[in-house]
Scaffold this active site. Sequence first.
Site, PDB file in Angstrom:
ATOM      1  N   VAL A  73       0.849  -1.190   0.000  1.00 21.07           N
ATOM      2  CA  VAL A  73       0.000   0.000   0.000  1.00 21.07           C
ATOM      3  C   VAL A  73       0.888   1.244   0.000  1.00 21.07           C
ATOM      4  CG1 VAL A  73      -1.751   1.259   1.327  1.00 21.07           C
ATOM      5  CG2 VAL A  73      -1.732  -1.237   1.360  1.00 21.07           C
ATOM      6  N   CYS A  74       0.437   2.292  -0.663  1.00 12.10           N
ATOM      7  CA  CYS A  74       1.090   3.605  -0.574  1.00 12.10           C
ATOM      8  C   CYS A  74       0.015   4.674  -0.721  1.00 12.10           C
ATOM      9  CB  CYS A  74       2.200   3.748  -1.618  1.00 12.10           C
ATOM     10  SG  CYS A  74       1.616   3.850  -3.317  1.00 12.10           S
ATOM     11  N   ARG A  75       0.390   5.867  -1.091  1.00 13.99           N
ATOM     12  CA  ARG A  75      -0.569   6.969  -1.222  1.00 13.99           C
ATOM     13  C   ARG A  75      -1.523   6.750  -2.393  1.00 13.99           C
ATOM     14  NH1 ARG A  75      -1.084  11.414  -4.265  1.00 13.99           N
ATOM     15  NH2 ARG A  75      -2.136  13.200  -3.326  1.00 13.99           N
TER      16      ARG A  75
END
Length: 114
Positions: A73-75
């Site tokens: 997951v990231c932005r």
Amino acid sequence: MPTLFERSTPNPAGYRDVAPKDVAAAISGARLVDVRDPAELRGELGHVAGIENVPLARLDDAAFSKDEPLVLVCRSGRRSAQAAAALSAAGFRCIMNMTGGMIAWNEAGLPVQR
């Protein structure tokens, strides 16, 4: 019932893409790893409860099993896709990228911690 990995969409880079709603529905079905910098987890987008923070720059130092299911997951999904491609190229077999990252998670109205 198929696993989260089996239900996810194959990506040409060797990993699979998975939607935030599917991650939320099967949150115990994989190890969740947020590749953003620690300060970003406390920012306006927050983070998924129980997520493990391993910044992209430190991914090589992480101790993951090559067979365990990982959701990255990231932005926005860009850095996590980069991490997913690198782990897949290194021989990891159950790598998933959460499409749209925390932006999509928030837009879906899923629970967030800040």
